[in-house]
Design a protein around this motif. Structure first.
Motif, PDB file in Angstrom:
ATOM      1  N   LYS A 247      57.833 -25.954 -23.653  1.00  0.00           N
ATOM      2  CA  LYS A 247      56.969 -24.788 -23.436  1.00  0.00           C
ATOM      3  C   LYS A 247      56.214 -24.970 -22.129  1.00  0.00           C
ATOM      4  N   ASP A 252      47.286 -19.952 -20.434  1.00  0.00           N
ATOM      5  CA  ASP A 252      47.237 -19.245 -21.701  1.00  0.00           C
ATOM      6  C   ASP A 252      45.834 -18.688 -21.942  1.00  0.00           C
ATOM      7  N   ASP A 270      48.815 -25.873 -20.729  1.00  0.00           N
ATOM      8  CA  ASP A 270      49.731 -25.314 -21.726  1.00  0.00           C
ATOM      9  C   ASP A 270      51.185 -25.318 -21.227  1.00  0.00           C
ATOM     10  N   GLU A 331      51.731 -17.467 -28.612  1.00  0.00           N
ATOM     11  CA  GLU A 331      52.789 -17.068 -27.673  1.00  0.00           C
ATOM     12  C   GLU A 331      53.836 -18.148 -27.472  1.00  0.00           C
ATOM     13  N   THR A 357      52.689 -27.825 -26.292  1.00  0.00           N
ATOM     14  CA  THR A 357      51.263 -27.820 -26.628  1.00  0.00           C
ATOM     15  C   THR A 357      51.071 -26.590 -27.519  1.00  0.00           C
TER      16      THR A 357
END
Ligand code: BES
Ligand code: ZN
Ligand code: ZN
Length: 479
Positions: A247, A252, A270, A331, A357
């Motif tokens: 990711k 974020d 993130d 998300e 994360t």
């Protein structure tokens, strides 16, 4: 403009015999070792974390406490070396000779401890603070009988540390600079210097592939999303592919389910799962991994504007599964759904190992030192936990399972992107596994250990590099 992030400077490591070594000395002492005459009897107990410096005519010696001899593990050596190297650098040492006792069975924790410990993020500091002297040379002194093996261990550890510090530098780069496109540029730069194949899916390609998850999350930002695919196919012909997926939300904000301001600056981290994938690919290439490895990085920025996605939206991921969005701050699982499905459909890997994360809930459960490992694939789980104890990237097994799905049942779509608040880390993991279908799947939730909140004796604040050495070693050990 997407400038390549240069490899941070790293000290030059040599392994040699005592008479060839130069610089300030680092000497490790266990609690039961006799104290050298230069130290008074009550000055130093040699507990872990203890350090004392003595000044000779020309040079200095730092004694480093190692505590109980029977308890010393690789990670003890790594942390002690990191703290000591940082301490010496603060005292303006530029050259250090590290005397490696035979109790320390392999030298890689020493090399990694020093190189990872000495890393700091100074790109945006003013010249005065930036130009503090750095340690440029590390001489490891070993006994003659282990010189050749120690040299090879040190070479590998220095390369793994280099890949780790490179990804930390990318991770520490602020979100106005390290956008999804800039991250893709780092991947391309890596590919052009390493023999890795790199393919970037731009928004138009993501549309073509029907990647509704990553597109939705990225829709609220002018910094449009990217899916980054890296291939290192150096296995025997016909050998299966292993996929590592990460990711990389470059920032974020939470989207319309916006985060409180206090927790936002940290959200540049993130992207650390994706950065770990970059580091793993770099290490695999530098160390000459003879396997088929593919890295998939889902990168987007989760912001708010008139085009941003909203709670209530229904998305379709590239394999046709539909998701009802309940929370725009969940998300990570949306971008990862597309990345995992892409890895499964395109490569039919024997294992999908995914890092993110992903949840604050995992930090609530485990604190910031350990990552959660979620998988039913026991051989991988046992191996990863064991390797993590030795590399210092420690894991703890948490559940994954169908029981978490009830709370994610949607009346209008295949699944909702939010489950019960209780067991939040496990419902996120169980959500992701749906997209792996029948492929063995491992999820590491690295929300805690991916970044360090404030300076500690053994490391600087910021991106920790978690996952790179762990997964690289895992891949080298994999049958
Ligand atoms: N990026 C966060 C998770 C996170 C939190 C990472 C703290 C590092 C530190 C993730 O996208 C998120 O916001 N997760 C939500 C999930 C929730 C809405 C189900 C969370 O943890 O609150
Ligand atoms: Zn979020
Ligand atoms: Zn997130």
């Amino acid at each position: 403009m997407n400038p390549e992030i240069p490899n941070p400077e790293q000290a030059n490591v040599r392994v040699l015999l005592s008479h060839e070594a130069r610089g300030d000395r680092m000497i490790f002492l266990f609690a039961d070792d006799p104290l050298p005459p230069a130290i008074g009897p009550d000055e130093f107990a040699a507990e872990t974390g203890d350090m004392v410096i003595t000044h000779g005519e020309k040079d200095r010696t730092l004694y480093v406490g190692m505590g109980d001899r029977s308890k010393a593990k690789p990670h003890t050596w790594r942390r002690a070396t990191a703290s000591a190297a940082r301490h010496l650098e603060k005292k303006c040492s530029t050259r250090i000779q590290i005397h490696v006792p035979d109790d320390c069975v392999t030298v890689d924790p020493i090399v990694e401890g020093a190189l990872l410990g000495l890393y700091r993020y100074d790109r945006f500091l003013d010249e005065k603070r930036k130009n503090k002297p750095k340690v440029a040379n590390l001489d490891l002194v070993v006994s003659a009988s282990r010189l050749a093996t120690a040299k090879e261990e040190a070479r590998q550890a220095a390369l793994a540390s280099k890949a780790t510090n490179w990804m930390r530098e990318i991770g520490n780069t602020p979100p106005n600079i390290m956008t999804p496109a800039a991250l893709a540029a780092q991947a391309k730069a890596l590919a052009s210097r390493s023999g890795i194949q790199c393919r970037i899916l731009e928004p138009a390609d993501l549309e073509k592939e029907g990647m509704g998850g990553i597109l939705a999350v990225g829709s609220g930002s002018v910094n449009t999303p990217r899916l980054i695919v890296l291939e290192w196919m150096k296995g025997e012909p016909g050998e299966p592919v292993t996929a590592v997926v990460g990711k990389a939300i470059t920032f974020d904000s939470g989207g319309y389910c916006i985060k409180p301001p206090a927790s936002m600056p940290e959200m540049k981290f993130d992207k650390m799962g994706g950065c770990a994938v970059l580091g793993i690919m770099a290490a695999a290439a530098d160390l000459g991994l003879r396997r088929n490895l593919v890295g998939v990085i889902a990168s987007a920025e989760n912001l708010i504007d008139g085009e941003a996605y909203r709670p209530g939206d229904v998305l379709t991921t590239c394999d046709g599964k539909t998701v009802e969005v309940i929370d725009t701050d969940a998300e990570g699982r949306l971008v990862l759904a597309d990345a995992i499905a892409h890895a499964r459909q395109k490569y039919r890997p024997d294992l999908i190992l995914e890092m993110s994360t992903l949840t604050g809930a995992c930090m609530v459960a485990l604190g910031t030192d350990r990552a959660g490992i979620f998988t039913d694939h026991e051989p991988s789980r046992e191996k990863l936990i064991r390797i993590g104890e030795s590399t210092g990237e420690r894991l703890w097994h948490l559940p994954i399972g169908d029981e978490y799905e009830e709370a994610m049942r949607s009346d209008i779509a295949f699944i909702k992107n939010l489950g019960s608040r209780q067991g939040g880390a496990s419902s996120a993991a169980s959500f992701l596994r749906k997209w792996a279908e029948d492929i063995p799947f491992v999820h590491l939730d690295i929300a805690g250990p991916a970044s360090i909140e404030k300076d500690v004796p053994h490391a600087c604040k910021g991106a920790s590099g978690f996952g790179v050495r762990l997964i690289t070693r895992f891949l080298f050990e994999k049958p």
